[in-house]
Design an enzyme around this catalytic site. Structure first.
Site, PDB file in Angstrom:
ATOM      1  N   VAL A 195       0.790  -1.468   0.467  1.00 47.20           N
ATOM      2  CA  VAL A 195      -0.143   0.224   0.235  1.00 47.20           C
ATOM      3  C   VAL A 195       0.605   0.811  -0.121  1.00 47.20           C
ATOM      4  O   VAL A 195       0.534   1.821  -1.134  1.00 47.20           O
ATOM      5  CB  VAL A 195      -1.328  -0.305   1.213  1.00 47.20           C
ATOM      6  CG1 VAL A 195      -1.819   1.086   1.221  1.00 47.20           C
ATOM      7  CG2 VAL A 195      -1.953  -1.610   1.293  1.00 47.20           C
ATOM      8  N   ASP A 231      14.626   1.112  11.336  1.00 44.63           N
ATOM      9  CA  ASP A 231      13.385   0.668  12.076  1.00 44.63           C
ATOM     10  C   ASP A 231      12.580   1.119  12.882  1.00 44.63           C
ATOM     11  O   ASP A 231      13.110   1.877  14.042  1.00 44.63           O
ATOM     12  CB  ASP A 231      13.648  -0.596  12.642  1.00 44.63           C
ATOM     13  CG  ASP A 231      12.871  -1.812  13.045  1.00 44.63           C
ATOM     14  OD1 ASP A 231      12.064  -1.018  13.228  1.00 44.63           O
ATOM     15  OD2 ASP A 231      12.909  -2.952  13.140  1.00 44.63           O
ATOM     16  N   ASN A 285       7.003   6.095  18.895  1.00 42.96           N
ATOM     17  CA  ASN A 285       8.087   7.189  18.533  1.00 42.96           C
ATOM     18  C   ASN A 285       7.496   7.883  16.856  1.00 42.96           C
ATOM     19  O   ASN A 285       7.953   9.311  17.185  1.00 42.96           O
ATOM     20  CB  ASN A 285       9.247   6.061  18.228  1.00 42.96           C
ATOM     21  CG  ASN A 285      10.164   5.137  18.676  1.00 42.96           C
ATOM     22  OD1 ASN A 285      10.275   5.330  19.853  1.00 42.96           O
ATOM     23  ND2 ASN A 285      10.421   4.090  18.140  1.00 42.96           N
ATOM     24  N   ARG A 311       6.526  16.698  18.023  1.00 43.45           N
ATOM     25  CA  ARG A 311       7.910  17.414  18.233  1.00 43.45           C
ATOM     26  C   ARG A 311       7.253  18.950  16.923  1.00 43.45           C
ATOM     27  O   ARG A 311       8.021  20.040  17.020  1.00 43.45           O
ATOM     28  CB  ARG A 311       8.703  16.960  18.500  1.00 43.45           C
ATOM     29  CG  ARG A 311       8.902  15.705  19.141  1.00 43.45           C
ATOM     30  CD  ARG A 311      10.801  15.446  19.738  1.00 43.45           C
ATOM     31  NE  ARG A 311      11.068  14.802  17.868  1.00 43.45           N
ATOM     32  CZ  ARG A 311      11.133  13.196  18.062  1.00 43.45           C
ATOM     33  NH1 ARG A 311      10.298  12.698  19.336  1.00 43.45           N
ATOM     34  NH2 ARG A 311      10.894  12.836  17.374  1.00 43.45           N
ATOM     35  N   TYR A 365      -0.615  -9.045  15.849  1.00 44.25           N
ATOM     36  CA  TYR A 365      -1.960  -7.561  15.070  1.00 44.25           C
ATOM     37  C   TYR A 365      -3.064  -7.052  15.575  1.00 44.25           C
ATOM     38  O   TYR A 365      -3.497  -6.497  15.495  1.00 44.25           O
ATOM     39  CB  TYR A 365      -1.364  -8.453  13.745  1.00 44.25           C
ATOM     40  CG  TYR A 365      -1.889  -7.197  12.522  1.00 44.25           C
ATOM     41  CD1 TYR A 365      -1.011  -6.470  12.488  1.00 44.25           C
ATOM     42  CD2 TYR A 365      -3.159  -7.635  11.665  1.00 44.25           C
ATOM     43  CE1 TYR A 365      -1.627  -5.928  11.579  1.00 44.25           C
ATOM     44  CE2 TYR A 365      -4.143  -6.866  10.980  1.00 44.25           C
ATOM     45  CZ  TYR A 365      -2.698  -5.835  10.929  1.00 44.25           C
ATOM     46  OH  TYR A 365      -2.883  -4.264   9.751  1.00 44.25           O
TER      47      TYR A 365
END
Length: 417
Positions: free
Chosen positions: A105, A149, A190, A197, A236
């Site tokens: 996608v 990652d 993250n 930020r 998942y």
């Protein structure tokens, strides 16, 4: 002169070099009257002068290697051509991050945003993504590819973020369930932290799996789901549910602009060939005249949307002012048996449909209620199933040709989602 022309010339020159080498060796053997005698055991004996032929062979190889280096050098001088992109001035042009942008996608979303004229940064760890999906943009001034990652923090400046990073097919997310959970929790933290930020708008790609094996049908966004928290799909399913929870916690606490798309079954070119989903399984089996394996009775239902429809929905959702979860899927429902018949008829061949034991926690019914998408986004899928499947079948047919002579020419079919 294009890169294809140079590569063709490279192949031709290499072939001619080998032919020339063979002629040189034969002439040398003829000049020195080398006589090869056949023994009673039909074994061949070569005189010592064959060492000279070996010397000629090594010299020819050196010349071929030098020729290869020259061709590579010339190839590097040829300017790469890219698809034509729209020009946007600095007021309209956005700097957009797509996590998982080298995936199925994500790569189609990259194409859409690049053609619109935006600057696109792709971050991918290439667990399921492939560089080949975005290689046609590598080197373009508006494109950047970062091998990273998202479980580890990322520090860049962007205006918008499409967070698509996560394995999405059962064989892939079950391969390393702990890693899948980390990607959807730590990775999401993250990326949400990055958005906070730099004050970027962020779209989280969630999934219809948050509904689990639903007990209401079709599934509206208000439905809380029916999920087994310790089943094989839980890494998942629950990972995405936590991802949504984190998103709205950040939105409330940090006053962030967030969007959440609950994506239903999607198909199209660039699907991973062994991702274990219904579409890829059935098409590959039919193209190779293997049996088409249906898990369980085949009466379980799925709704399939073409990837271009999904990309349109993601872009429209990002550009909207609506912040609640939105289902993005095709409300046209088919049983797995019906879908197997459609694929078999479309591909042709002599494949037989075979039923095997059902998969644990396999949802029995899956169909989106897209009333919210229609009302707030003005979105609904436009590509009909036959049109989308024809394009997908052709893609897989070309992929099989590409790998025909590789050491793996049979793809192990996984259990479908």
């Amino acid at each position: 002169m294009t890169q294809i022309t140079i590569k063709f010339k490279y192949i031709v020159l290499t072939g001619l070099s080998f032919i020339a080498l063979l002629i040189i060796i034969l002439k040398q053997l003829h000049r020195e009257n080398i006589v090869i005698s056949q023994t009673k055991t039909d074994s061949w004996k070569f005189p010592e002068d064959v060492e000279h032929a070996d010397y000629l062979l090594k010299e020819a190889i050196k010349k071929i290697e030098a020729l290869e280096e020259k061709i590579i050098s010339l190839e590097g001088r040829v300017p790469k051509t890219y698809p034509d992109v729209n020009f946007l001035n600095y007021l309209k042009r956005k700097r957009i991050l797509i996590t998982g942008g080298a995936g199925f996608v994500g790569s189609h979303l990259v194409d859409r945003l690049m053609l619109e004229g935006h600057e696109v940064i792709v971050v991918d760890n290439f667990f399921t993504g492939r560089k080949r999906n975005v290689e046609h943009w590598i080197g373009h001034e508006n494109f950047e590819l970062i091998h990273h990652d998202i479980v580890n923090p990322l520090f860049i400046e962007v205006d918008e973020i499409y967070h698509l990073a996560s394995p999405a097919s059962p064989p892939h997310y079950m391969h390393n369930p702990v890693k899948t959970i980390k990607t959807n929790t730590l990775g999401t933290i993250n990326i949400l932290g990055l958005a906070r930020r730099v004050n970027a708008k962020i779209l989280i790609a969630s999934t219809s799996e948050v509904y689990g094996d639903p007990d209401i049908h079709p599934q509206p966004e208000s439905y809380w789901g029916h999920v087994n928290p310790i089943g094989p799909r839980a890494c998942y399913d629950e990972g995405k549910r936590v991802s949504e929870t984190l998103t709205y916690a950040y939105a409330k606490q940090e006053n962030m602009q967030v969007r959440v798309a609950r994506i239903f079954n999607t198909y199209g070119p660039r699907m991973h060939m062994n991702d274990g989903r219904v579409v890829s399984n059935f098409i590959l089996q039919a193209l190779q005249n293997d049996v088409i394996t249906v898990y369980g009775s085949g009466e379980q239902t799925r709704s399939f949307q073409y990837v271009s429809d999904l990309v349109e929905g993601l872009v429209v959702l990002m550009n909207s002012n609506y912040s609640q979860p939105v289902n993005l899927g095709n409300p046209v429902e088919h049983t797995i048996n019906e879908f197997a018949s459609i694929i078999k008829k479309l591909v042709g061949g002599h494949s037989k449909v075979v039923h095997v034991s059902e998969v644990e926690d396999d949802p029995q019914r899956r169909r989106p209620d897209i009333a919210r998408a229609k009302q707030y986004l003005g979105w609904e899928p436009n590509v009909d199933l036959n049109s989308g499947l024809r394009k997908t079948v052709e893609y897989f047919r070309q992929e099989l040709k590409r790998f025909k002579y590789s050491h793996i020419n049979k793809f192990k079919i996984k259990k479908p989602s």
